[in-house]
Structure formats: C-alpha cells, structure tokens
Motif scaffolding. Sequence first.
Motif, mmCIF file in Angstrom:
data_model
loop_
_atom_site.group_PDB
_atom_site.id
_atom_site.type_symbol
_atom_site.label_atom_id
_atom_site.label_comp_id
_atom_site.label_asym_id
_atom_site.label_seq_id
_atom_site.Cartn_x
_atom_site.Cartn_y
_atom_site.Cartn_z
ATOM 1 N N ARG A 67 -8.079 5.711 -7.853
ATOM 2 C CA ARG A 67 -9.076 5.646 -6.786
ATOM 3 C C ARG A 67 -9.580 7.052 -6.507
ATOM 4 O O ARG A 67 -8.785 7.980 -6.360
ATOM 5 N N PRO A 85 -20.564 13.991 -0.012
ATOM 6 C CA PRO A 85 -19.719 12.883 0.488
ATOM 7 C C PRO A 85 -20.405 11.521 0.370
ATOM 8 O O PRO A 85 -19.751 10.513 0.090
ATOM 9 N N MET A 88 -20.126 10.201 -3.222
ATOM 10 C CA MET A 88 -18.861 9.506 -3.465
ATOM 11 C C MET A 88 -18.865 8.132 -2.794
ATOM 12 O O MET A 88 -18.410 7.145 -3.358
ATOM 13 N N ASP A 89 -19.417 8.110 -1.609
ATOM 14 C CA ASP A 89 -19.415 6.854 -0.855
ATOM 15 C C ASP A 89 -20.232 5.772 -1.553
ATOM 16 O O ASP A 89 -20.015 4.581 -1.327
ATOM 17 N N TYR A 92 -18.084 3.213 -3.149
ATOM 18 C CA TYR A 92 -17.258 2.317 -2.342
ATOM 19 C C TYR A 92 -17.936 1.827 -1.066
ATOM 20 O O TYR A 92 -17.288 1.178 -0.243
ATOM 21 N N SER A 93 -19.215 2.178 -0.875
ATOM 22 C CA SER A 93 -19.840 1.764 0.380
ATOM 23 C C SER A 93 -19.944 0.244 0.429
ATOM 24 O O SER A 93 -19.965 -0.432 -0.604
ATOM 25 N N GLU A 94 -20.039 -0.247 1.636
ATOM 26 C CA GLU A 94 -20.076 -1.698 1.782
ATOM 27 C C GLU A 94 -21.341 -2.319 1.210
ATOM 28 O O GLU A 94 -21.418 -3.518 0.975
ATOM 29 N N VAL A 548 -15.984 -0.801 -10.631
ATOM 30 C CA VAL A 548 -15.417 -1.583 -9.534
ATOM 31 C C VAL A 548 -16.015 -2.991 -9.551
ATOM 32 O O VAL A 548 -17.133 -3.206 -10.012
ATOM 33 N N VAL A 701 -22.177 6.875 4.003
ATOM 34 C CA VAL A 701 -21.651 7.570 5.175
ATOM 35 C C VAL A 701 -22.567 8.705 5.633
ATOM 36 O O VAL A 701 -22.539 9.094 6.807
ATOM 37 N N GLN A 821 -22.428 -3.172 7.625
ATOM 38 C CA GLN A 821 -21.170 -2.671 8.161
ATOM 39 C C GLN A 821 -20.388 -3.831 8.784
ATOM 40 O O GLN A 821 -20.983 -4.750 9.329
#
Lengths: 823, 215
Positions: A67, A85, A88-89, A92-94, A548, A701, A821
């Motif tokens: 991860r 940042p 990277m998000d 994995y962001s929603e 993913v 984010v 979110q």
Amino acid sequence: MNTTKNLTMTGGPLLSKRAFLKGTAAAALGLSGLPLLARGAIAQAAPRKILSGCHWGVFYGKVADGRVTEFIPWEGDPSPSPQLPGVMDSIYSESRIRYPMVRRAWLEQGPGADPDGRGSGDFVRVSWDKAIELVAGEITRVRAQYGQQAVFAGSYGWKSPGKLHNCQTLLRRMLNLTGSYTNSSGDYSTGAAQVILPYVSGSIEVYEQCTTWKNLAEHCELMVFWGCNPLNSSQISWQVADHGAWPGIAMMKAAKTKVLCIDPVRTETCKELNGEWLAPRPQTDVAMMLGIAHTLYTEKLHNQDFLDRYTNGFDKFLPYLLGKTDGTPKSADWAAGICGLPAETLRDLARRFAAKRTMLALGYSTQRQHHGEQIHWMLITLAAMLGQIGLPGGGYGLSYHYASGGAPTHTTPILKAIDDASGQASDGAAWLSQSGAVSIPVSRLVETLLNPGKTMQFNGHEITLPLIKLAYWAGGNPFSHQQDRNEMLRAWRRLDTFIVQDAQWTASARHADIVLPATTSYERNDIEQVGDYALSHIVPMKKIVDPVFEARSDFDIFAAIADKLGKGYAFTQGLSEMDWIRGIYESAKIESRAKGMEMPVFDVFWESNKPLEFPLGKEQADFVRHADFRADPLLNALGTASGKFELYSAAIEKYGYDDCPPHATWMEPVERLGGPTARYPLHLAANHPQMRLHSQLCGTVNRQSYAIAGREPCWMHPEDARARGLSDGDVVRVFNDRGQILAGLKITDDICRGVIRINEGGWFDPANAREIGSLCRYGDVNNLTTGLSTSKLAQGNCGHTGVAEVERFKGSLPPVVVFSQPA
Amino acid sequence: MSRDPMDVVPEDQDLVFVAEWLAQQFLSPPDVQHVEAARSMPGQIALRRIGDRLGQPAAADALCQLLAAGSAADVTLAVERRHTALFEGIFRQRSVPPYASLWDGTGRLCGPAVDCMRAVLRDLDMHVQADCVEPPDHLAIQLAALAEAMRQRRTAAVTDLTDQMRVWTGRFAAALIRADGVGYYGNLARFLLSLLDRIADGSATVDGGRAAAAI
C-alpha cells in the motif's frame, strides 16, 4: 450466550437451532463455500521507495505492505509541487472507478435509451468480459449503421504522461486497426494561437522554447508578464514536470529585474517578484497593445530598421493603426477608453518598453477569448515594432508560464512513443496528429453533434460536420473543459453511446453509458522525459502498487477491445508492457549514441531507481529565441510565406473571414466587461487552478485546501462584494443567461474590480441531472462561459469569455455530491 | 497477536455460518439461484432461524417478505440494483461504501485499515484469494476473517477483529439503514450489528468482561 439450548420454532418441530444452522441452512440458502480467503499467509514486503513520474514531477512512492503511504518528491526537484498529496490520493480517493459499469437504461433498452437520464447514476456493474463485448459490439454497430465517422475518438484531455500508456493514442490505434473514426485537431490550451502563429512567425511557437531564464536574468531590464503566471501553471508539464521556472524566477529576483504584470489577478509570480500590477479590463489586450503601438509610432520610438529587415506587411498594418482605413486612430486615448487604464499609463508603457531591454511574456489564457487569434498577432507586431526580437533578454516569449518554458533544453535523445497505427509520423505533440476519417476542431464537438451535415470554415478550408453517434473518451473530462455546459448537455443527447475510460468518477464518467476503470499511472510501468522544454532526464515511471479493484491499464483495455474486433496481435505486436518500454528506451539509446552519448543498458537504467540525466551545454543555457533568425534572416528564414514575421497575411486576406482580418485588429468580443453588449456586470476569469491540473485532482484531498463551504472558490474584490452585501465565506449563486452555479466567496484585493475568478476544472454537479440549466452545486465555471469559437480561422474555444452576476444563495443549500464522500 | 493454544472461543458454528453468509451478501448481490433458494421453504426457515439467533426476528421477517414479493427474477434485479447503488455506486446520497478505510476517519480508500487487515490475515495464516479484487478492509473480507478466527478458536484474534470492526460498522450500518430502510441491505445491516454484538458478548465471557460496545 447459550448456544446449545433447544428451542421451539413456531409451527415446526423441535430442532436444535445450532444444529440446524450448522447442518442445513447453508444448503438452504445456497451458500457453498465463500470464495474469499485461502490458506497460507503472504509475507509482508519490506517498505520500499519506488521512483516514478507524473505531470507534477518526479517522485518516490513509499510503499509498505503493498500500500502506498506517501509520495516523496525526488531530491533533484528544485520546487516540488504542493499538489503531490492529491496525486497520491488519486489512487485511493473515494471517487475512484472500481469496476466496469454500464448505465442501466442503455444496458436494458439499448443504445440511445433515455439520454436525459445520463448523469443520474443508475449504473449496473458488469464483468470485464461483458464490458469489452459491449464496447466492441457498439463500435461495430455504429460503424455499420452510420459509417466510420460516426465514432468520435478525438478524445482530448490531460490523461497521464508516459510513452506507452497514452490512452488517447491507444484509443486511435485500436480504431485505426479496426476501421476509422472522427478525430479532433488542436487543443483547448492554445486553440487560437497555434493556428494563427504559423502565418505570423512560421511555427506554432506556443510549445517552443523561449529565451532562457538565465539569459533574462543577465540581460532583461523589464520583464512583462502579460496574463502569464509561471509560479502557478508551471507546476505541471505535459510530460513530467521539471519545475525549472522556480530557479528561473529566483534568478530574476536575484538580478532585481524590473517586473510588470498585466493581469486581472495579482498573481503568485507578481508577488514573488514584487512586480508592478496593471489590471486592464479583461479581453481588451489588443486595444491596449494597439494604444502602446500607436504611441511608439507617433513618438518615433519604433524600430523601423527591424521592421524593414525582419517583417513583412507593416505598411499594410500602419494605416489601420493610424486610423486611415477606418477613421479611428488607435491612440492611447482611444485604447484607454476600452481597456480602462489611463492613456498616460499606456504612453508610459510604450516609452519604457522602447527604452529598456524588454521581454513580453504572453500567457495562453489571453487567446482563449472571442477573436483570441488577434492577441498573439498583435503582441508579435508590438514586439517587432520594438525591434528587440532575437536579442538577449528582449523580444517576446509565449511559453514562460507553461511547463517551465525558459528552462534550458538539455542534449538528449527524444523518446519515441507507441503510435496510433495510422501510418503517420508520431513525432511532436500527439494531440496535433491528424489521423482519422474526418477531423474537427477540438472545441467544436458540441456544434458538430448539434449540426451534422453543416459546413464550417476552418483555417482556410471547409469542413462538413460529420454525424456522430458514439463518443469514446479516454483520459479526459469534456464535462469540465468544454464551455457552455448546458448547450453541451443538449448536444450529448444526440449520442447513442458515450464511453468513458478513466480512473476517476469525473462528471464525464457520471454522464457515460459505459464506464471502464483504468489504472492510474502509478499502477503500471511506463517511461517519460522530464521537462517539456528542459528534457533534462529520462525517468522510469515504475509501477508503485498493483492495480486496485478491477482497474486495468489502458494498453490492456484497448488490446482486449482490439482482440475482440480481430486485431489483438496487430495492436500489441505480441509485446508486453515491459517489452514496449524496453524498445522505446533502446531506440533512444541508439539516438543518443549519434549525439556522442552512451546511455546505460535498459536493465541498469530501470533498476537504478534514478532518473537518467542528460548534459546541458553552455549555448543551450544561454539560448535566445529567434537569435539565429536575427543573425541571418535568409539562412534561418522563418516558416512563413515571406520567411519573415508577417504583420499582414495575404493568405488570411484570401480567406475573407469577417472575424479574422489579415492583420492584428481590435474587434469587440461577443461580451466583455463594460462592452456594448454585456448584459451582466462582472467578468468571469476562468483561471488555471493552483491546486489541481484542470479538473484532475478535483476529486482528491487537495480540495480541502481551497474549497469554501465545500464549493469552488469565487474571488471578488471587496468593493464588488460590498455593493452586493456579500461576506467572505458566503455561498453565492453565480449566473448568466447560459447557466448557474454555486460557489464559495473569497473576498480579496488580489483581483481587480469588476472581475470574479472561478477556476476552471471544478467538477460539474447538477442538482437535477435530467434538467438542462440545473444549478451546479459545486461550481463548474463552464456553465457560464460561451461555447462560441474564437473565429472561422482557428475555431478555438473562448474559455475566458463570459460575464455574470453574483448574489447570495437563498434557500435550502443543496449538498455537494459529486465527490462521494461518506456521510 | 496471541497464538496461545489455551485460548478458547466457545464453539459457535452458527455465528461462523452467519458471518460467512453475511460476507457473501455484502460482497455481491445474490443471483437468481440464490434468491430462489432463499425463497424456498428451507430458505425461509433458515432466514428466520438466523433472525432468531441474532435477536432480529423482525428483520428476518422483512427479508422473507421482501424475497417473496414478485418473481425470483424481479427480486434478483431489485436486490442487484440496491447492491450497485449502495456499494458499487458513486452518489453520496445513495452510496454506503463497505470499506473500513472510508469510515475510520482517514478519508480515503485503502487506508491504514488495510494494513491492519493484512496483519490479521497473516496471523490467521490466510490470504485474500487472487481473483478477489477487493482490498482486505472490505466488510466481506473482514467478516470472512472473523469467521475464520472463530473457526480456529482464536479468542484474541476474534476480540481484536471484532473491536476493529465495531470502530466503523456502527456508523456504516446506521448509514445503510438510513439509506435502505427496511430493504434487503437495511435488514442485513441490522443482522450485522447483532452479529458483532453476539460475538463480542461471547468473547467477553472468555476474556472476563470486556466492554460490550464500541460504536
């Protein structure tokens, strides 16, 4: 807990419940083994730092136990982007697309079903096999029923860098191998400039190197940033960002170069260099430049020798400048009445420009307006009158704000890329390639969908707009970058099918019929160069984590579709991802040898976990744009008809376009602040955002650093806010005849009066997806901008043309839902 | 995590079964064969017994009625739609993502909860099967791991995992009940809460009175 007690079940025999559940419930409910876990632990991998690259720079992905936990900037980056940042998000962001999805109405009722329902979110998850079958089948159906041109693959957008997984090239590769399609030409960044500049200076210029920052620091006395803000938009590059603008700006600061910023916003660059800020009315740049030019001429400050030797057509421009052709001298007083700056300021600028070694640095935003072609033409005319083009520290530069133009170019091989199988050369900007059965100007898709069969003028020829029934988008977000969202919604209803392949649930994906989950570039391997202009390194874009959910690489997705259409081998050529990357590298290795360099063998390069650096020569560090032309205009002639700067174009004259005369000309845009046709009192500045790349990263984010009341910020001058009774942090409704959006108000004197700033790229979030004109809850500014084209010459977009009004939002505030979110 | 062979979890195959059955439901919607099985007399009895076992007879009743309403094909389609909207969907007002990472305050998918679950699986000498694309903090995988821990009679593992799950499943289940009401998944949310309560109660017996709730 008593699990052994016998109980009586109503209406049934005495049974041990435990025995029942143990023994028969599994069978009764059809549960026969849960296919989730298997015996045997997987060893924990040691933490690693894996090198990769992205639009925001070179970085290491810190990985622990499979991860990614952090993106760490590469130590060689002179100014890492604060957006990292969010990068990277994006993994994995929603808002990540997890599975192939198909809109239910389309799946159950067929292509074209319930087009109004796009965006309302009723999707069905399907398997990859099913998704590939549907896509391949629909391409085949549309081609058979409507012709090859009915498939639109002019898919435009910023995708991700990399020479292999260029999803837009791969899309066209798949379609070229299996038939044809409608393509697009040009781009949204420089749609007007890149078409007119070949007539003026002989090349598209906007993506070409400028005089270097080092040279500017040593020679430039007055640096004019005209709608140009390197410390914002040079955070990103089309390839992998080098951030060379930061040391460049630092050199100018150390040299104490005088800086002038002409912009409706006091920019980061202006502040960093303690620049003088001038804010003319937006969209009046040509009038302002004409006023300066008129002063230069009437005060004999212009360089007639330069005009005579290096330009063509000044004699035909001059009568216009002096008002002999239309009765209106383009004096400083005349210009002041249009641009809003005092006439004496314009005269002073003319004198200062002429007296000092002056660099005119023009940004792309200035030409994203109605008649945007004229701005770059007029700036070059002005620079030619000053006569400093080709001199150290002087002249003009068109890329200082973008991808660190002005950072010196290293001696390097050029990495080739996978091609689109059209048989055309793939050198140069991939999005400017012209394959396909038909090609339309990139911002004209909406017009095309609404008017199939209509003829359109474009750059001296006529196009018949094709009938399009299927649009396939990969790595782009037209529901962000296209202007006039509501007109777009009307047009989109003409499509049978809209396919989106992306990593994120962008507004475009939400309005799609078929959604295919692609990997981010951090879940696959690729290779790229660092710096669009600097070309300083080749970086291995190594896979940081496994894909993913059900995401697949663009290469794999298109290979699967091509295979379904019988062209799988032709698509892959039997090569794996790493085979392709190795081949691309080794081709560069051969080229580098011809330049006297020896690159390491591929495996050494790949395993080094370092970017491969290339040398910088002294001449390159001191590069001066057009110096060679100035030194010998015959030997180094420009690519124009005359070989010189064309201040009057006979070719454009022949086209006879009423909206693009044959020399730089002031023309009223369709609407502007204080203009004769404006119905609303505030100009919309749709700037490039500071914390995302157009719409990329809006779903991450990073948004927390700028959103106001959860909405896209709307900057407003304190006096404009006071006049409307608005307060900082208010949720406001911004509206005009084209649409309405919510935004969060930021009151600041970093913006001039009469102008509001709402950055482009906010994700479209209609309150009612079925209703055209519905309120956008988040703040997509392109609900408000015009969908008109710049002119018949370039047919570029007018993303900076728009006026609007602002009021405090009344009523029940609708929640923003586009980012998903959790509650 | 303890591997003390003296640790004893009361053998409770019922709860193991319920955990795995719930895992299956949250992982993917039932196909028509599963719906037909659940509509059959044995299936209905089994559902009511699960409801009784969890102290949720009303939820079980509702499930039975829901499954019996309309043809098996219609019911399958309806449940599939709800699964997509709730767990695979993209809209906040309808989506209730079944991942611990999105509910534990870290705000994104694949957060530290994934690391925790990988550690749990290692401790159980298990791994997620290769053809499963979900990260290990998916509710279904957590339930499967919980079932496995109970099957292995690993008291400490059961306790730790139950604690981990109760950090987030309370809010998750509440959101699911708000979103789905007395629908299929709303009732499964009620089952889920009761299951964890019962497992926690059982572990507490062994461990000597651990706090019952962490919601």
